[in-house]
Design a protein around this motif. Structure first.
Motif, PDB file in Angstrom:
ATOM      1  N   MET A   1      49.753  36.569  44.650  1.00 32.46           N
ATOM      2  CA  MET A   1      49.439  37.240  43.419  1.00 32.46           C
ATOM      3  C   MET A   1      47.965  37.017  43.082  1.00 32.46           C
ATOM      4  SD  MET A   1      52.405  38.408  41.770  1.00 32.46           S
ATOM      5  CE  MET A   1      51.725  38.509  40.167  1.00 32.46           C
ATOM      6  N   PRO A   2      47.267  38.072  42.849  1.00 27.95           N
ATOM      7  CA  PRO A   2      45.864  37.918  42.430  1.00 27.95           C
ATOM      8  C   PRO A   2      45.774  37.208  41.074  1.00 27.95           C
ATOM      9  CG  PRO A   2      46.340  40.179  43.039  1.00 27.95           C
ATOM     10  CD  PRO A   2      47.645  39.453  43.022  1.00 27.95           C
ATOM     11  N   ASP A   3      44.788  36.366  40.958  1.00 28.60           N
ATOM     12  CA  ASP A   3      44.612  35.665  39.700  1.00 28.60           C
ATOM     13  C   ASP A   3      43.416  36.241  38.948  1.00 28.60           C
ATOM     14  OD1 ASP A   3      42.676  34.755  41.393  1.00 28.60           O
ATOM     15  OD2 ASP A   3      42.926  32.651  40.904  1.00 28.60           O
ATOM     16  N   ALA A   4      43.017  35.574  37.895  1.00 25.38           N
ATOM     17  CA  ALA A   4      41.940  36.076  37.047  1.00 25.38           C
ATOM     18  C   ALA A   4      40.617  36.161  37.807  1.00 25.38           C
ATOM     19  CB  ALA A   4      41.788  35.195  35.824  1.00 25.38           C
ATOM     20  N   ASP A   5      40.340  35.197  38.679  1.00 25.44           N
ATOM     21  CA  ASP A   5      39.098  35.233  39.453  1.00 25.44           C
ATOM     22  C   ASP A   5      39.007  36.511  40.281  1.00 25.44           C
ATOM     23  OD1 ASP A   5      38.479  32.743  38.478  1.00 25.44           O
ATOM     24  OD2 ASP A   5      39.046  31.669  40.300  1.00 25.44           O
ATOM     25  N   PHE A   6      40.089  36.847  40.938  1.00 22.80           N
ATOM     26  CA  PHE A   6      40.104  38.038  41.786  1.00 22.80           C
ATOM     27  C   PHE A   6      39.905  39.299  40.950  1.00 22.80           C
ATOM     28  CE2 PHE A   6      42.406  41.473  43.954  1.00 22.80           C
ATOM     29  CZ  PHE A   6      41.709  41.499  45.149  1.00 22.80           C
ATOM     30  N   THR A   7      40.548  39.342  39.800  1.00 23.32           N
ATOM     31  CA  THR A   7      40.433  40.508  38.935  1.00 23.32           C
ATOM     32  C   THR A   7      38.996  40.703  38.457  1.00 23.32           C
ATOM     33  OG1 THR A   7      42.692  40.107  38.205  1.00 23.32           O
ATOM     34  CG2 THR A   7      41.365  41.581  36.860  1.00 23.32           C
TER      35      THR A   7
END
Length: 80
Positions: A1-7
């Motif tokens: 699952m992508p997290d906030a950093d990735f977003t």
């Protein structure tokens, strides 16, 4: 699952390549600092409590022996 950093990285990378690279470098730098502080904390605890360090060595050695045993029995079952 992508997290906030990735977003945040994707959002900035879609804006411009330079913003994406700057964001990636910033995230990597933050992770580096966080990891270094965590390692320093664990090292300080292990240095302060020698019995804990010795216990960690024994548990680690047991784990390595367990892995060796599993690898040996797996190879024997395959006939190698």
């Amino acid at each position: 699952m992508p997290d906030a950093d990735f977003t945040v990285l994707v959002r900035n990378a879609l804006t411009s390549r330079r913003a994406g690279v700057a964001c990636a470098v910033g995230i990597a730098g933050g992770l580096l600092v966080h990891t270094a502080l965590a390692v320093a904390g664990v090292a300080a605890v292990l240095a302060a409590v020698p019995a804990l360090f010795r216990a960690l060595q024994i548990v680690g050695g047991g784990y390595v022996l367990c892995l060796a045993h599993r690898a040996g029995t797996g190879a024997a079952r395959r006939g190698r």
